[in-house]
Scaffold this motif. Structure first.
Motif, PDB file in Angstrom:
ATOM      1  N   MET A  34      22.385   2.652   1.971  1.00 58.57           N
ATOM      2  CA  MET A  34      21.186   2.081   2.583  1.00 58.57           C
ATOM      3  C   MET A  34      20.185   1.678   1.491  1.00 58.57           C
ATOM      4  SD  MET A  34      18.804   4.079   5.354  1.00 58.57           S
ATOM      5  CE  MET A  34      19.962   5.422   5.054  1.00 58.57           C
ATOM      6  N   THR A  35      19.672   0.482   1.603  1.00 63.20           N
ATOM      7  CA  THR A  35      18.713   0.027   0.584  1.00 63.20           C
ATOM      8  C   THR A  35      17.321   0.574   0.899  1.00 63.20           C
ATOM      9  OG1 THR A  35      18.035  -1.957   1.781  1.00 63.20           O
ATOM     10  CG2 THR A  35      19.964  -2.161   0.349  1.00 63.20           C
ATOM     11  N   ILE A  36      16.425   0.375  -0.054  1.00 69.57           N
ATOM     12  CA  ILE A  36      15.051   0.867   0.144  1.00 69.57           C
ATOM     13  C   ILE A  36      14.369   0.129   1.294  1.00 69.57           C
ATOM     14  CG2 ILE A  36      13.960  -0.669  -1.573  1.00 69.57           C
ATOM     15  CD1 ILE A  36      12.230   1.781  -2.385  1.00 69.57           C
ATOM     16  N   GLY A  37      14.693  -1.139   1.430  1.00 66.26           N
ATOM     17  CA  GLY A  37      14.112  -1.927   2.515  1.00 66.26           C
ATOM     18  C   GLY A  37      14.535  -1.402   3.880  1.00 66.26           C
ATOM     19  N   GLU A  38      15.824  -1.074   4.003  1.00 70.38           N
ATOM     20  CA  GLU A  38      16.330  -0.538   5.266  1.00 70.38           C
ATOM     21  C   GLU A  38      15.703   0.825   5.583  1.00 70.38           C
ATOM     22  OE1 GLU A  38      20.762  -2.677   5.059  1.00 70.38           O
ATOM     23  OE2 GLU A  38      20.436  -0.684   4.215  1.00 70.38           O
ATOM     24  N   LEU A  39      15.659   1.675   4.561  1.00 69.87           N
ATOM     25  CA  LEU A  39      15.073   3.003   4.763  1.00 69.87           C
ATOM     26  C   LEU A  39      13.595   2.888   5.146  1.00 69.87           C
ATOM     27  CD1 LEU A  39      15.661   6.033   4.634  1.00 69.87           C
ATOM     28  CD2 LEU A  39      14.731   6.022   2.326  1.00 69.87           C
ATOM     29  N   SER A  40      12.930   1.964   4.486  1.00 68.26           N
ATOM     30  CA  SER A  40      11.512   1.747   4.778  1.00 68.26           C
ATOM     31  C   SER A  40      11.312   1.389   6.244  1.00 68.26           C
ATOM     32  CB  SER A  40      10.981   0.642   3.869  1.00 68.26           C
ATOM     33  OG  SER A  40       9.687   0.254   4.266  1.00 68.26           O
ATOM     34  N   LYS A  41      12.176   0.514   6.760  1.00 66.85           N
ATOM     35  CA  LYS A  41      12.053   0.121   8.174  1.00 66.85           C
ATOM     36  C   LYS A  41      12.351   1.305   9.093  1.00 66.85           C
ATOM     37  CE  LYS A  41      12.802  -4.798   7.703  1.00 66.85           C
ATOM     38  NZ  LYS A  41      13.615  -5.002   6.468  1.00 66.85           N
ATOM     39  N   LYS A  42      13.397   2.064   8.748  1.00 69.96           N
ATOM     40  CA  LYS A  42      13.795   3.178   9.613  1.00 69.96           C
ATOM     41  C   LYS A  42      12.782   4.321   9.645  1.00 69.96           C
ATOM     42  CE  LYS A  42      18.797   2.496   9.559  1.00 69.96           C
ATOM     43  NZ  LYS A  42      20.112   3.006   9.163  1.00 69.96           N
ATOM     44  N   THR A  43      12.104   4.515   8.538  1.00 72.78           N
ATOM     45  CA  THR A  43      11.181   5.654   8.473  1.00 72.78           C
ATOM     46  C   THR A  43       9.728   5.228   8.654  1.00 72.78           C
ATOM     47  OG1 THR A  43      11.018   5.408   6.069  1.00 72.78           O
ATOM     48  CG2 THR A  43      12.645   6.976   6.913  1.00 72.78           C
ATOM     49  N   ASN A  44       9.523   3.912   8.607  1.00 74.34           N
ATOM     50  CA  ASN A  44       8.163   3.385   8.705  1.00 74.34           C
ATOM     51  C   ASN A  44       7.280   3.824   7.526  1.00 74.34           C
ATOM     52  OD1 ASN A  44       6.630   1.594  10.135  1.00 74.34           O
ATOM     53  ND2 ASN A  44       5.570   3.200  11.275  1.00 74.34           N
ATOM     54  N   ILE A  45       7.944   3.985   6.395  1.00 74.08           N
ATOM     55  CA  ILE A  45       7.222   4.326   5.170  1.00 74.08           C
ATOM     56  C   ILE A  45       7.456   3.186   4.193  1.00 74.08           C
ATOM     57  CG2 ILE A  45       7.277   5.889   3.160  1.00 74.08           C
ATOM     58  CD1 ILE A  45       7.655   8.169   5.047  1.00 74.08           C
ATOM     59  N   SER A  46       6.366   2.708   3.586  1.00 74.65           N
ATOM     60  CA  SER A  46       6.479   1.530   2.734  1.00 74.65           C
ATOM     61  C   SER A  46       7.381   1.771   1.527  1.00 74.65           C
ATOM     62  CB  SER A  46       5.100   1.086   2.253  1.00 74.65           C
ATOM     63  OG  SER A  46       4.652   1.946   1.243  1.00 74.65           O
ATOM     64  N   GLU A  47       7.954   0.698   1.030  1.00 68.98           N
ATOM     65  CA  GLU A  47       8.797   0.811  -0.161  1.00 68.98           C
ATOM     66  C   GLU A  47       7.994   1.376  -1.328  1.00 68.98           C
ATOM     67  OE1 GLU A  47      10.851  -2.823  -0.990  1.00 68.98           O
ATOM     68  OE2 GLU A  47      11.213  -3.233   1.129  1.00 68.98           O
ATOM     69  N   TYR A  48       6.744   0.967  -1.406  1.00 71.17           N
ATOM     70  CA  TYR A  48       5.858   1.493  -2.452  1.00 71.17           C
ATOM     71  C   TYR A  48       5.852   3.012  -2.416  1.00 71.17           C
ATOM     72  CZ  TYR A  48       3.802  -3.235  -2.305  1.00 71.17           C
ATOM     73  OH  TYR A  48       3.579  -4.581  -2.345  1.00 71.17           O
ATOM     74  N   THR A  49       5.642   3.514  -1.208  1.00 73.84           N
ATOM     75  CA  THR A  49       5.519   4.955  -1.042  1.00 73.84           C
ATOM     76  C   THR A  49       6.839   5.654  -1.333  1.00 73.84           C
ATOM     77  OG1 THR A  49       3.825   4.540   0.601  1.00 73.84           O
ATOM     78  CG2 THR A  49       4.767   6.729   0.579  1.00 73.84           C
ATOM     79  N   LEU A  50       7.943   5.041  -0.895  1.00 72.09           N
ATOM     80  CA  LEU A  50       9.255   5.646  -1.170  1.00 72.09           C
ATOM     81  C   LEU A  50       9.491   5.754  -2.678  1.00 72.09           C
ATOM     82  CD1 LEU A  50      11.423   3.952   1.598  1.00 72.09           C
ATOM     83  CD2 LEU A  50      10.770   6.367   1.462  1.00 72.09           C
ATOM     84  N   ARG A  51       9.116   4.720  -3.409  1.00 69.95           N
ATOM     85  CA  ARG A  51       9.272   4.773  -4.873  1.00 69.95           C
ATOM     86  C   ARG A  51       8.325   5.802  -5.490  1.00 69.95           C
ATOM     87  NH1 ARG A  51       8.706  -0.861  -4.411  1.00 69.95           N
ATOM     88  NH2 ARG A  51      10.703  -1.829  -3.932  1.00 69.95           N
ATOM     89  N   TYR A  52       7.138   5.848  -4.911  1.00 73.91           N
ATOM     90  CA  TYR A  52       6.134   6.814  -5.369  1.00 73.91           C
ATOM     91  C   TYR A  52       6.635   8.249  -5.163  1.00 73.91           C
ATOM     92  CZ  TYR A  52       1.673   9.380  -5.206  1.00 73.91           C
ATOM     93  OH  TYR A  52       0.655  10.281  -5.392  1.00 73.91           O
TER      94      TYR A  52
END
Lengths: 117, 117
Positions: A1-19
């Motif tokens: 799963m890419t960061i974009g997909e995870l971001s959509k599924k969790t409703n957490i921005s890619e920025y935040t996931l990287r953070y």
DNA sequence: GTATTACTTAGACTATACTGTAAGTCAATA
DNA sequence: TATTGACTTACAGTATAGTCTAAGTAATAC
């Protein structure tokens, strides 16, 4: 799963996931060309992080928990202790809110009486 | 009452008291040589601010409340409306904490079972 | 073959709520 | 009179938790 997909599924921005990754809350493997690829169970882990955060746990404490989690099952007793400690915190918060509600209600009653005088 | 005295009585630093004043939460008169002098009822006002803040109201909303309060009794209905709105927020928070406690408890049970296996 | 999209990194910027510093004023005390 | 201590101001710095930008790369889409 890419960061974009995870971001959509969790409703957490890619920025935040990287953070979160930089803060070591999340450990992520990479594909052949260096892109993050997430596992299915990262979703529930992220929701768990969200809950801890929403209940007032600081990222640096969540990081500690994460470190134990990534270390494996042998750290379960330690994680349990952390959760039990957090449980005490939550109970205290509940009492706080109950007390403030009582306070606020008496203030509201006072205002209502004043206004209807 | 000087800022130092008020700080001791409320357990809020002088820095913070000046900051609240700059943010218009507090209106303070001055003595002949320009020093702040606080009234007795500023103490309860500050404790009220503290409670609003501790229950998640942002300073900019508290400022709005403060503005109404300093305007006089005619703004009571508006203040009441603000408090009632805040009450709804507090009830929602209470439900949130109750739900998270339930969640956490089942996580804790899971860990306890795993450890005792 | 180039445009688009999704990704990469480091680092700058934001908001909230303080917290502290520097430079100076004023009044009372030794 | 000189020092002490509490005060004044403006402004810089801190912590937490993101949020965004700039510059660049890689794979796919037309």
């Amino acid at each position: 799963m890419t960061i974009g997909e995870l971001s959509k599924k969790t409703n957490i921005s890619e920025y935040t996931l990287r953070y979160y990754e930089k803060k070591r809350l999340l450990r992520v493997s990479r594909d052949r060309i260096g892109r993050r690829c997430y596992a299915e169970n990262d979703i529930s882990w992220i929701f768990f992080i969200k809950r801890l955060k929403d209940t007032g746990m600081l990222l640096k404490d969540i990081e500690k928990y994460a470190e134990l989690r990534y270390e494996g099952d042998s750290t379960m007793p330690e994680r349990l202790a952390m959760l039990q400690e957090h449980r005490v915190y939550i109970l205290r918060e509940q009492r706080k809110w109950a007390e403030y509600l009582k306070n606020l209600d008496s203030k509201i009653s006072f205002y209502q009486e004043e206004i209807n005088k």
